[in-house]
Every structure is written in C-alpha cells, then in structure tokens.
Design an enzyme around this catalytic site. Structure first.
Site, PDB file in Angstrom:
ATOM      1  N   SER A 126       3.078  -6.997  -2.788  1.00  0.00           N
ATOM      2  CA  SER A 126       3.899  -5.901  -3.315  1.00  0.00           C
ATOM      3  C   SER A 126       5.023  -6.463  -4.167  1.00  0.00           C
ATOM      4  CB  SER A 126       4.488  -5.133  -2.128  1.00  0.00           C
ATOM      5  OG  SER A 126       5.519  -4.276  -2.557  1.00  0.00           O
ATOM      6  N   TYR A 150       8.969  -4.853   6.616  1.00  0.00           N
ATOM      7  CA  TYR A 150       7.741  -4.651   5.839  1.00  0.00           C
ATOM      8  C   TYR A 150       7.646  -5.702   4.733  1.00  0.00           C
ATOM      9  CZ  TYR A 150       4.660  -2.921   2.201  1.00  0.00           C
ATOM     10  OH  TYR A 150       3.684  -2.850   1.227  1.00  0.00           O
ATOM     11  N   LYS A 154       5.030  -9.095   4.043  1.00  0.00           N
ATOM     12  CA  LYS A 154       4.256  -9.428   2.835  1.00  0.00           C
ATOM     13  C   LYS A 154       4.602 -10.839   2.368  1.00  0.00           C
ATOM     14  CE  LYS A 154       1.942  -5.695   2.432  1.00  0.00           C
ATOM     15  NZ  LYS A 154       0.499  -5.712   2.641  1.00  0.00           N
TER      16      LYS A 154
HETATM   17  P1  NAD Z   1      -2.823   3.012   3.561  1.00  0.00           P
HETATM   18  O1  NAD Z   1      -2.017   3.114   4.797  1.00  0.00           O
HETATM   19  O2  NAD Z   1      -3.302   4.257   2.930  1.00  0.00           O
HETATM   20  O3  NAD Z   1      -4.093   2.064   3.826  1.00  0.00           O
HETATM   21  C1  NAD Z   1      -4.054   0.987   4.727  1.00  0.00           C
HETATM   22  C2  NAD Z   1      -5.294   1.087   5.603  1.00  0.00           C
HETATM   23  O4  NAD Z   1      -5.281   0.005   6.523  1.00  0.00           O
HETATM   24  C3  NAD Z   1      -5.351   2.380   6.417  1.00  0.00           C
HETATM   25  O5  NAD Z   1      -6.608   2.985   6.212  1.00  0.00           O
HETATM   26  C4  NAD Z   1      -5.166   1.919   7.859  1.00  0.00           C
HETATM   27  O6  NAD Z   1      -5.877   2.729   8.763  1.00  0.00           O
HETATM   28  C5  NAD Z   1      -5.698   0.494   7.789  1.00  0.00           C
HETATM   29  N1  NAD Z   1      -5.132  -0.407   8.803  1.00  0.00           N
HETATM   30  C6  NAD Z   1      -3.831  -0.597   9.126  1.00  0.00           C
HETATM   31  N2  NAD Z   1      -3.725  -1.523  10.087  1.00  0.00           N
HETATM   32  C7  NAD Z   1      -4.981  -1.948  10.362  1.00  0.00           C
HETATM   33  C8  NAD Z   1      -5.514  -2.884  11.279  1.00  0.00           C
HETATM   34  N3  NAD Z   1      -4.731  -3.577  12.116  1.00  0.00           N
HETATM   35  N4  NAD Z   1      -6.845  -3.076  11.306  1.00  0.00           N
HETATM   36  C9  NAD Z   1      -7.656  -2.376  10.481  1.00  0.00           C
HETATM   37  N5  NAD Z   1      -7.208  -1.462   9.615  1.00  0.00           N
HETATM   38  C10 NAD Z   1      -5.882  -1.251   9.547  1.00  0.00           C
HETATM   39  O7  NAD Z   1      -1.981   2.134   2.526  1.00  0.00           O
HETATM   40  P2  NAD Z   1      -2.231   1.854   0.980  1.00  0.00           P
HETATM   41  O8  NAD Z   1      -1.185   2.561   0.222  1.00  0.00           O
HETATM   42  O9  NAD Z   1      -3.655   2.073   0.637  1.00  0.00           O
HETATM   43  O10 NAD Z   1      -1.873   0.318   0.935  1.00  0.00           O
HETATM   44  C11 NAD Z   1      -2.875  -0.679   1.062  1.00  0.00           C
HETATM   45  C12 NAD Z   1      -2.187  -2.035   1.105  1.00  0.00           C
HETATM   46  O11 NAD Z   1      -1.400  -2.207  -0.072  1.00  0.00           O
HETATM   47  C13 NAD Z   1      -1.226  -2.196   2.282  1.00  0.00           C
HETATM   48  O12 NAD Z   1      -1.338  -3.517   2.760  1.00  0.00           O
HETATM   49  C14 NAD Z   1       0.133  -1.958   1.660  1.00  0.00           C
HETATM   50  O13 NAD Z   1       1.156  -2.647   2.348  1.00  0.00           O
HETATM   51  C15 NAD Z   1      -0.064  -2.540   0.265  1.00  0.00           C
HETATM   52  N6  NAD Z   1       0.833  -1.956  -0.735  1.00  0.00           N
HETATM   53  C16 NAD Z   1       0.874  -0.594  -0.884  1.00  0.00           C
HETATM   54  C17 NAD Z   1       1.738  -0.052  -1.821  1.00  0.00           C
HETATM   55  C18 NAD Z   1       1.818   1.446  -1.987  1.00  0.00           C
HETATM   56  O14 NAD Z   1       2.778   1.934  -2.595  1.00  0.00           O
HETATM   57  N7  NAD Z   1       0.878   2.235  -1.522  1.00  0.00           N
HETATM   58  C19 NAD Z   1       2.548  -0.885  -2.619  1.00  0.00           C
HETATM   59  C20 NAD Z   1       2.452  -2.262  -2.445  1.00  0.00           C
HETATM   60  C21 NAD Z   1       1.580  -2.791  -1.500  1.00  0.00           C
HETATM   61  C1  UD1 Z   2       9.262   1.760  -1.777  1.00  0.00           C
HETATM   62  C2  UD1 Z   2       9.639   0.685  -0.794  1.00  0.00           C
HETATM   63  C3  UD1 Z   2       8.859  -0.585  -1.126  1.00  0.00           C
HETATM   64  C4  UD1 Z   2       7.360  -0.293  -1.113  1.00  0.00           C
HETATM   65  C5  UD1 Z   2       7.079   0.855  -2.083  1.00  0.00           C
HETATM   66  C6  UD1 Z   2       5.634   1.276  -2.051  1.00  0.00           C
HETATM   67  C7  UD1 Z   2      11.920   1.143  -0.054  1.00  0.00           C
HETATM   68  C8  UD1 Z   2      13.354   0.698  -0.107  1.00  0.00           C
HETATM   69  N1  UD1 Z   2      11.068   0.448  -0.840  1.00  0.00           N
HETATM   70  O1  UD1 Z   2       9.550   1.308  -3.070  1.00  0.00           O
HETATM   71  O2  UD1 Z   2       9.143  -1.599  -0.187  1.00  0.00           O
HETATM   72  O3  UD1 Z   2       6.645  -1.445  -1.509  1.00  0.00           O
HETATM   73  O4  UD1 Z   2       7.880   2.003  -1.722  1.00  0.00           O
HETATM   74  O5  UD1 Z   2       5.287   1.814  -0.816  1.00  0.00           O
HETATM   75  O6  UD1 Z   2      11.555   2.046   0.683  1.00  0.00           O
HETATM   76  N2  UD1 Z   2      13.217   8.443  -4.673  1.00  0.00           N
HETATM   77  C9  UD1 Z   2      13.972   9.590  -4.671  1.00  0.00           C
HETATM   78  N3  UD1 Z   2      13.659  10.567  -3.769  1.00  0.00           N
HETATM   79  C10 UD1 Z   2      12.647  10.445  -2.869  1.00  0.00           C
HETATM   80  C11 UD1 Z   2      11.884   9.260  -2.871  1.00  0.00           C
HETATM   81  C12 UD1 Z   2      12.215   8.267  -3.778  1.00  0.00           C
HETATM   82  O7  UD1 Z   2      14.891   9.738  -5.475  1.00  0.00           O
HETATM   83  O8  UD1 Z   2      12.430  11.356  -2.058  1.00  0.00           O
HETATM   84  C13 UD1 Z   2      13.521   7.393  -5.676  1.00  0.00           C
HETATM   85  C14 UD1 Z   2      13.920   6.061  -5.072  1.00  0.00           C
HETATM   86  O9  UD1 Z   2      15.319   6.026  -4.882  1.00  0.00           O
HETATM   87  C15 UD1 Z   2      13.445   5.089  -6.158  1.00  0.00           C
HETATM   88  C16 UD1 Z   2      12.210   5.789  -6.756  1.00  0.00           C
HETATM   89  O10 UD1 Z   2      12.337   7.170  -6.407  1.00  0.00           O
HETATM   90  O11 UD1 Z   2      14.409   4.969  -7.170  1.00  0.00           O
HETATM   91  C17 UD1 Z   2      10.877   5.262  -6.219  1.00  0.00           C
HETATM   92  O12 UD1 Z   2      10.919   5.340  -4.785  1.00  0.00           O
HETATM   93  P1  UD1 Z   2       9.609   5.037  -3.891  1.00  0.00           P
HETATM   94  O13 UD1 Z   2       8.482   5.838  -4.389  1.00  0.00           O
HETATM   95  O14 UD1 Z   2      10.017   5.191  -2.460  1.00  0.00           O
HETATM   96  O15 UD1 Z   2       9.276   3.521  -4.218  1.00  0.00           O
HETATM   97  P2  UD1 Z   2      10.212   2.211  -4.152  1.00  0.00           P
HETATM   98  O16 UD1 Z   2      11.578   2.527  -3.690  1.00  0.00           O
HETATM   99  O17 UD1 Z   2      10.063   1.512  -5.447  1.00  0.00           O
END
Ligand code: NAD
Ligand code: UD1
Length: 343
Positions: A126, A150, A154
């Site tokens: 991330s 979190y 990572k």
């Molecule tokens: P998500 O929660 O929708 O998907 C994660 C999946 O992993 C889920 O289906 C959950 O059931 C499964 N899971 C969790 N723990 C597990 C375990 N111990 N064993 C087997 N399965 C397990 O999340 P996502 O948004 O699809 O994110 C996927 C990956 O990307 C995650 O590792 C997350 O940290 C990373 N990531 C997500 C974002 C984002 O904004 N969505 C941003 C940066 C990184």
């Molecule tokens: C957040 C997480 C980050 C994670 C990412 C994806 C925090 C501090 N950071 O990032 O670790 O990798 O999500 O899951 O939680 N915002 C509003 N109102 C809302 C929600 C968000 O104003 O209800 C604003 C936030 O202040 C930010 C922007 O929208 O400026 C994006 O927020 P968000 O979608 O939560 O992502 P990140 O903060 O970038």
C-alpha cells in the site's frame, strides 16, 4: 491454458476484479479465502461473469496444513497474495489480530511456498508504507514509515520479503504498492462491499448518493492543496487488476530472478476530495450533501504516485478516468444497494 495462480483473498474487493482479469488473460486460478471480509456470493458472481465455475477453497492463510493440501494438489506458477485485514481504525484497536493475520499469515504462506518450491509472489502492499511523503510524486525509492498497526503490518511484510530475497536469490517478490483503489466492474456485478459504515471516501460518497447515509463529512478543508481538502491518487480497480496481470506477465518473461521489486500502482494524478464529490454528483445526478469537519487523525495532505516504474518495467499504465471510476461505482452501488447481501 496458461500458468496456474493461487489467489489468496480472491473473494475480496480487489481480488474478485483481479480473478476476472486473470481469467481473461488466460490464467487458471484457484481462490483461497476464509471469507472473513467477503462472501460466497462474490465467488458466484465471478463464476457467472467468466461463464464457468472457479475453483474456490475456504481456508485461512494461517493454516499451514490446509495450504499444504492446496499446494500438493496443484502446480502453481505463483501466488497473488491479497488476503489480509485492512481497516486502519480496527488495527489500532486490535493490533495483535492485524499482526497475526497480515504478518504471521504471510510468513506461513511463504513457508509453504518454499516447501513446494513456488517462488513467484505478488503482494498487496500500500502507498501507506510511504507515510507522510517528503516529495511528490512518490517514487519507489522514497523513504518508508508508518504510524498505525495496519501500515506497520504492510511494512513488516515488505521487510520480510527483502530479507527473504537476500537469503535465497531464487525468489521473485513483487510488492505492488496500491494508491487509492476505487470503482467497480463495469457489469455492476462486483464491487466494494464494506461492512458497516465505510471508512474510505468513495464508498462513503456512493452510500450518501444512494440515500443510505445522510451526509458526507469532509475531514479538513485547511490542507495546503488546491481547495483545502485532501488529495489522493484514485485508481480504478479494473486498472489495478490489470497491473497484477502485467506483474505476472513480467515474471514469466524473466530469465533471471528479480529478488525484491516494489512497484507503485497509481495513475500519477492527484484529485481532491471536493473534486471527487463534484465528479460523483455529475455522473450520478444526485446531490451529495456534505459538511466540513476536523481533520482525521493520521491523514496527510497529498499523496500521489510516480507511475513510471510500472510503465517501464511492466508496460502497464492506468487508463480509466475519475469519471469512469465514479460511473462504475455508481452503477454497482445503485444495482446493489445492499452489496452482496441479496436477501
Ligand atoms: P478485502 O477485505 O475486500 O479482501 C481481502 C480478502 O482477504 C477478504 O476476502 C478476506 O475474507 C480475506 N482474508 C482476510 N484474512 C484472511 C486470512 N487470514 N485467510 C484467508 N483469507 C483472508 O480487501 P481489498 O480491498 O480487496 O484488499 C486486498 C489487499 O490489498 C489487502 O491485503 C489490503 O490490505 C490491500 N490494500 C487494499 C487497499 C484498498 O484501499 N482496498 C489499499 C492498499 C492495499
Ligand atoms: C486510507 C488509510 C490507508 C489505507 C487506505 C486504503 C487512513 C489514515 N489511511 O487512506 O492506510 O491504505 O485508506 O484502504 O485511514 N475522507 C473524508 N471523509 C470520509 C472519508 C475520507 O473527507 O468520510 C478524506 C480523507 O480525509 C482523505 C481522502 O478522503 O483526504 C481519502 O480517504 P480514504 O479513502 O480513507 O483513503 P486514505 O486516507 O488515503
């Protein structure tokens, strides 16, 4: 048929979209997920979209015995590792759960991969590992630091991968550092389905637009940005999914191991919270009521990627616009107001 890939966390938001992209690119996939943050309905929808059942195993990445069974019965080219917990606030309340799931779980998975000599690993990292960036756009050599469990989980996995690459040069370990994934599959059949009230901006906006939530709180309007609200690099989840296909294609082309190779997946463009609200309102035709509130603890002003490394090495770049991201989110949200909960 191309290589077979194990997709951990493949029932989740990014995993489901990537399964479709992998299938379209000709890969065979096996999904391994404990459904702790997803549902069987997501698996059914992937199968419906690709027109055939996908192989799904309900299991936990911390269960070494179960993983061994999976590696015994399949010959994998590599693993795309999405499985993990991702809620920042929850990680502060439950750090042991997050380190256990995200760090210990990844170690268990890597140990079993080593046992079966599977050495290609693509990891969901991330942009959070960059902390509060000193220089924008953020490239892969920027310094890394995190303030919440979190993010630390990572970063810890990235350090483990770096050490692993040094210890045994046969590994190919690619952490893909995602910026802000948003959007949904253009079919409207799969998308992000947060439990409870969303923490992230795009699902919050879409739930306000569909009438599930009354109003958006915008966390701060005094940041040093174009309009005072936070700026992020939003990337369409289907572009992100293609980035994973490109990473696998890259590994297939290599004649020598790549070791530890972090790559950003972003668009390279920043969009402010207010700009996103306005784009979503235009696309959906809905008014999105909002109020400005205090800054959210831990938030940074601006975060956007340098997308050059992915372009040069993987030949990948994001194609879809903010309008596309809003349109597809709105399509998914309006077709599935209760997410995958169809009852
Ligand atoms: P998500 O929660 O929708 O998907 C994660 C999946 O992993 C889920 O289906 C959950 O059931 C499964 N899971 C969790 N723990 C597990 C375990 N111990 N064993 C087997 N399965 C397990 O999340 P996502 O948004 O699809 O994110 C996927 C990956 O990307 C995650 O590792 C997350 O940290 C990373 N990531 C997500 C974002 C984002 O904004 N969505 C941003 C940066 C990184
Ligand atoms: C957040 C997480 C980050 C994670 C990412 C994806 C925090 C501090 N950071 O990032 O670790 O990798 O999500 O899951 O939680 N915002 C509003 N109102 C809302 C929600 C968000 O104003 O209800 C604003 C936030 O202040 C930010 C922007 O929208 O400026 C994006 O927020 P968000 O979608 O939560 O992502 P990140 O903060 O970038």
């Amino acid at each position: 048929m191309k290589n077979k890939i194990l997709v951990t966390g493949g029932a989740g938001y990014i995993g489901t979209h990537t399964c479709i992209a992998l299938h379209e690119a000709g890969y065979e996939i096996v999904v391994y997920d404990n459904l702790s943050n997803s549902s069987r309905e997501a698996i059914n929808r992937i199968s419906a979209l690709i027109g055939q059942p996908i192989e799904f195993i309900e299991g936990d990445i911390r269960d070494a015995e179960m993983l061994r069974q999976v590696f015994l019965s399949h010959h994998f080219f590599g693993v795309i590792h999405f499985a993990g917990l991702k809620a920042v606030g929850e990680s502060v309340a439950k750090p042991l759960l997050y380190y256990n799931n995200n760090v210990s779980g990844t170690i268990t998975l890597l140990e079993v991969m080593a046992e079966y000599d599977v050495k290609n690993f693509v990891f969901s990292s991330s942009a959070t590992v960059y902390g509060d960036p000193e220089i924008l756009p953020i490239d892969e050599s920027s310094s890394r630091s995190c303030t919440n469990p979190y993010g630390q989980s990572k970063l810890a996995v990235e350090h483990i991968l770096e050490d692993l690459a040094v210890s045994d040069t046969r590994w190919n370990l690619i952490p893909l550092r995602y910026f802000n994934p948003v959007g949904a599959h253009p079919s409207g059949q799969i998308g992000e389905d947060p439990n409870d009230i969303p923490n992230n901006l795009m699902p919050y906006i879409s739930q306000v637009a569909v009438g599930k939530l009354p109003k958006l709180s915008i966390f701060g309007n005094d940041y040093p940005t174009i309009d005072g609200t936070g700026v992020r690099d939003f990337i369409h989840v289907t572009d992100l999914a293609q980035g994973h296909v490109a990473a696998l294609n890259y590994l297939e082309r290599q004649v020598a191991p790549v070791g530890f190779l972090p790559i950003n997946l972003g668009t390279g463009k920043g969009t402010s919270v207010l700009e996103l609200v306005s784009a979503f309102s235009d696309v959906s035709g809905q008014t999105i009521p909002y109020q400005f509130t205090d800054r959210r603890a831990g938030d940074i002003a601006s975060c956007y990627s340098s997308a050059d490394k992915a372009k040069v090495l993987l030949g990948w770049q994001a194609k879809l616009s903010i309008t596309d991201m809003c349109q597809d989110t709105w399509h998914w949200q309006s077709m599935n107001p209760n997410g995958y909960n169809v009852t």
